[in-house]
Enzyme design. Structure first.
Site, PDB file in Angstrom:
ATOM      1  N   GLU A   3      60.565  33.204  47.479  1.00 16.20           N
ATOM      2  CA  GLU A   3      59.292  32.438  47.772  1.00 16.20           C
ATOM      3  C   GLU A   3      58.828  33.076  49.145  1.00 16.20           C
ATOM      4  O   GLU A   3      57.544  33.101  49.398  1.00 16.20           O
ATOM      5  CB  GLU A   3      59.733  31.052  48.352  1.00 16.20           C
ATOM      6  CG  GLU A   3      58.643  30.121  48.911  1.00 16.20           C
ATOM      7  CD  GLU A   3      57.661  29.663  47.626  1.00 16.20           C
ATOM      8  OE1 GLU A   3      56.657  29.106  48.176  1.00 16.20           O
ATOM      9  OE2 GLU A   3      57.960  29.940  46.457  1.00 16.20           O
ATOM     10  N   ASP A   4      59.694  33.467  50.279  1.00 13.94           N
ATOM     11  CA  ASP A   4      59.175  33.799  51.577  1.00 13.94           C
ATOM     12  C   ASP A   4      59.238  35.337  51.999  1.00 13.94           C
ATOM     13  O   ASP A   4      58.791  35.652  53.093  1.00 13.94           O
ATOM     14  CB  ASP A   4      60.010  33.188  52.540  1.00 13.94           C
ATOM     15  CG  ASP A   4      59.598  31.451  52.650  1.00 13.94           C
ATOM     16  OD1 ASP A   4      58.806  31.097  51.953  1.00 13.94           O
ATOM     17  OD2 ASP A   4      60.729  30.841  53.064  1.00 13.94           O
TER      18      ASP A   4
END
Length: 753
Positions: free
Chosen positions: A92-93
């Site tokens: 996600e990051d």
């Protein structure tokens, strides 16, 4: 530079200590010792999140470690889940992909990380439809591997524990979403301890004053409770020792959230809640095969000491709850004249009650944390969820509600004509039961025989009922059915069938309208439809076409007149030009609403809005919860960019927090007792001469409050009444209630929302 190095060294120590604690915890568990892969996942995540910090200021990697710690220590998961928890934010990051995770850590961990990535961002984005889509993804991934949702719950628990660093509007969104979705999910999966903590943390952020109030009352009554428990437990302990049972006896105190919920639902004060204390007997059975029998032996022994309540024996031993919970609940009369619930369970049952399905794995020798297929109840539930997903509602809110029905329901046991047992949600009807067996049975159901007596479709079932469904080929799904079914499956199937029938009718209606237009030389069919919507009071084109198909609207001369009375541009004659397609009252309403505050594009949603005596008319006060000054409130930016005000505990607001979290605002009162608001108080007591005079005296003379309406009925020496008052704020209501309680012969004073 030295300062940076010192900070880095402090961070490293913090991170290493947290990881070591995780490893120690894992090594003391019964799982296989796969330390290498956990260390590899930790180092990978540490490198990926390097230099990033959370809002609280700590290094970002501390969050994945904390989630892995909860998964290991509090849910009892093994290496696959711990690795997935450590890696859950990497895709996600950072620039890493699911393929990278699969190449390094294998397909299983990658599949779980992928499932967690799909549902990140607190499930919901900006649009309701997108939010429901994300929730569907969560449920679909969960039905493939239950660990996805278990880790997601661990992630949510850590976010709730560290919610302090978030702005207030974000706190309400996350807390509301937690109460609406994550706490029920945790409950459904048997994670009782986590469910209670999620509820309490949500309560603490949404109603800080009420939370603090209940906590202080619990603290002040603690000594009294200990004394009651000690007196109650001593004779039981003597008896258990005589029986040679290895046991632990504990106090169970109701959580602040469940106390508050009971106070709201039953309209009672803290002092009127009698089941704050319960007693738990946890024993280690001499023989695992005999643990159910031992529960009953303990029950027989203690019911000789104290009298048991005839209607409050709950046997979750023979038929465990759908989330795996097993125990025997009995309510006994203590020597102080108080009913006390006693929960009897074995150590295994206790662990499953606290840790849920994950604890089942602990009792399977040599198993890591592979999800096994023999959790029948869980698989049945996941199958039901999949059925709802196969034909979900078009409206996101309906979809969430359908899932909620399945999450929250407490169970009853119903028998088929052949004596097979089926678990159904409490409050379900004969029609729900028919749909639970088969869609065909439900859609052609004309009634049922319950315990050999004929009943209608809407008959509510009780635990222990034997139900036979009666069908007829001439019977078809009726729109009214949706009003009395209560299960998600039945609602979903009925709506799907009605939608399918509706689509057929719409098609038929559209064809009829096209023929009508062709016959009268009208070329623009869409514009003509829109012109006739208001005339026939239809909400939209689909509604209009369906009514035509069902012959509830018949086209005639007035329709031709309406269409031919338009100017060539299609404008409406006269005053209607000003406000197209609105009646006079609607037009007036629109003009009034122009004074409402409209949220500008660059509005700071993190700052609270303050409602004062001058700007109060700029906000919409909804009738669903009737907020008045002194209530805990929040703002919601609606589709017209205007602000609705709701109580934070309002059921409508609960859905809004879960579905439109980014539109929630923190709202505070700044009133100065100049304006008046409606409030209703209910009174019950013993009727006597002068009672009415005493009540009016307290309110009008002492409190100087205006009585708007007073209704009192008296029967057999008892009275029941309600008083509508005009008050400045919630404090006025509390003071009036306190003073009314002092009147002789008034037994109960409650506030009606």
């Amino acid at each position: 530079m030295d300062e940076d190095m010192m900070r880095e060294a402090a961070d490293d120590k913090l991170i290493n200590d947290a990881f070591q604690r995780l490893l120690d915890n894992y090594l003391s568990s019964r799982h296989r010792k796969k330390v290498d892969i956990i260390t590899k996942a930790f180092n990978f995540a540490r490198q990926a999140h390097k230099g990033v910090r959370r809002l609280s200021g700590e290094p970002y990697i501390m969050h994945p470690i904390a989630v892995a710690q909860i998964a290991c220590e509090e849910v009892g998961l093994g290496s696959t889940s711990i690795c997935a928890a450590l890696l859950h934010d990497v895709v996600e990051d950072t620039d890493y992909t699911t393929e990278d995770i699969a190449n390094i850590f294998g397909p299983k961990i990658a599949q779980i990380v992928d499932g967690l990535t799909k549902i990140s961002g607190g499930i919901f984005g900006e649009q309701a439809s997108a939010q429901a889509e994300n929730f569907k993804k969560l449920l679909l991934t969960m039905s493939e591997d239950i660990r996805v949702i278990l880790i997601k719950i661990c992630d949510r628990l850590h976010n709730m524990r560290t919610l302090e660093s978030q702005p207030a509007n974000k706190q309400y969104k996350i807390a509301g979403e937690t109460l609406y979705i994550y706490a029920p999910l945790a409950n459904r999966l048997g994670l009782n301890k986590i469910k209670s903590e999620l509820e309490n943390l949500s309560f603490q952020y949404e109603h800080p004053e009420e939370y603090a109030n209940i906590k202080s009352k619990l603290a002040s009554t603690e000594a009294q409770r200990h004394e009651l428990f000690d007196e109650f437990a001593v004779p039981i302990e003597v008896e258990l020792q005589k029986m040679g049972i290895k046991y632990v006896i504990k106090e169970r105190i109701k959580t602040p959230y469940s106390i508050w919920t009971k106070m709201q639902n039953k309209h009672v004060s803290f002092d009127e809640i009698y089941d704050i204390l319960a007693v738990r007997i946890i024993f280690t059975p001499k023989d695992r095969e005999e643990e159910v029998n031992e529960c009953f032996k303990i029950y027989v022994a203690i019911s000789k000491i104290y009298k048991s309540h005839p209607d409050r024996l709950r046997d979750w031993l023979s038929h465990p709850k759908a989330n795996g919970y097993q125990a025997l609940h009995v309510t006994l009369m203590s020597k102080q004249g108080r009913w006390i619930e006693v929960q009897i369970r074995s150590d295994r049952m206790d662990e499953i009650a606290e840790q849920g399905f994950a604890a089942h794995w602990k009792y399977k020798e040599g198993v890591d944390d592979e999800y096994t297929e023999d959790e029948n109840e869980l698989n049945d539930w996941l199958r039901t969820i999949k059925e709802i997903l196969d034909d979900p509602q078009p409206d996101a809110m309906d979809f969430l509600d359908a899932i909620k029905l399945n999450l929250f329901a407490s169970e009853i046991f119903v028998f088929t004509p052949k004596g097979e047992i089926k678990t159904m949600p409490a409050g379900c009807t004969a029609l729900d039961f028919a749909f639970s067996i088969h869609t065909f049975l439900g859609s052609h159901c004309i009634g049922a025989k319950v315990n050999h007596k004929l009943v209608p479709l809407s008959h509510k079932l009780q635990s222990g009922d034997q139900v036979e469904i009666l069908t007829s080929k001439s019977q078809h799904v009726q729109p009214s059915w949706i009003n009395f079914v209560s299960t998600a499956k039945a609602k979903g199937k009925i709506q799907a069938i009605l939608r399918r029938n509706g689509r057929e009718m719409q098609k038929k209606g559209e064809e009829l309208f096209q023929e009508f237009c062709k016959k009268h030389g009208i070329e623009n069919i869409q514009a003509a439809t829109d012109q006739l919507l208001e005339l026939h009071e239809s909400r939209n084109r689909e509604d209009f076409y369906q009514s035509l198909g069902e012959k509830t609207i018949l086209l005639g001369e007035k329709d031709i007149d309406e269409l031919q009375n338009k100017t060539s541009a299609g404008d409406v004659k006269g005053w209607r030009k000003l406000v197209p397609f609105l009646g006079r009252s609607k037009a007036k309403k629109e003009e009034e609403q122009q004074e409402l505050f409209v949220v500008p594009e660059k509005f700071n949603r993190k700052k609270p809005i303050f409602i004062d005596d001058n700007n109060i008319t700029q906000y919409k006060f909804k009738h669903c919860c009737h907020p008045i000054p002194g209530d805990d409130i929040l703002g919601f930016i609606d589709g017209k960019h205007q602000i609705e005000i709701h109580k934070r505990a309002c059921p409508v607001a609960a859905k809004l927090k879960a579905s439109f979290g980014n539109r929630i605002l923190d709202a505070k009162w700044d009133m100065h007792k100049r304006l008046f608001f409606d409030a209703t108080i209910r009174l019950q007591g013993i009727d006597r001469v002068g009672m009415l005079m005493d009540i009016c005296g307290i309110i009008s003379s002492q409190m100087n409050v205006n009585i708007h309406r007073l209704t009192i009925t008296s029967e057999d020496g008892m009275f029941d009444g309600s008083i509508e008052l005009r008050v400045h704020d919630r404090d006025d209501v509390k003071n009036i209630m306190v003073n009314l309680k002092k009147i002789e012969d008034i037994k109960d004073v409650t506030q009606i929302i």
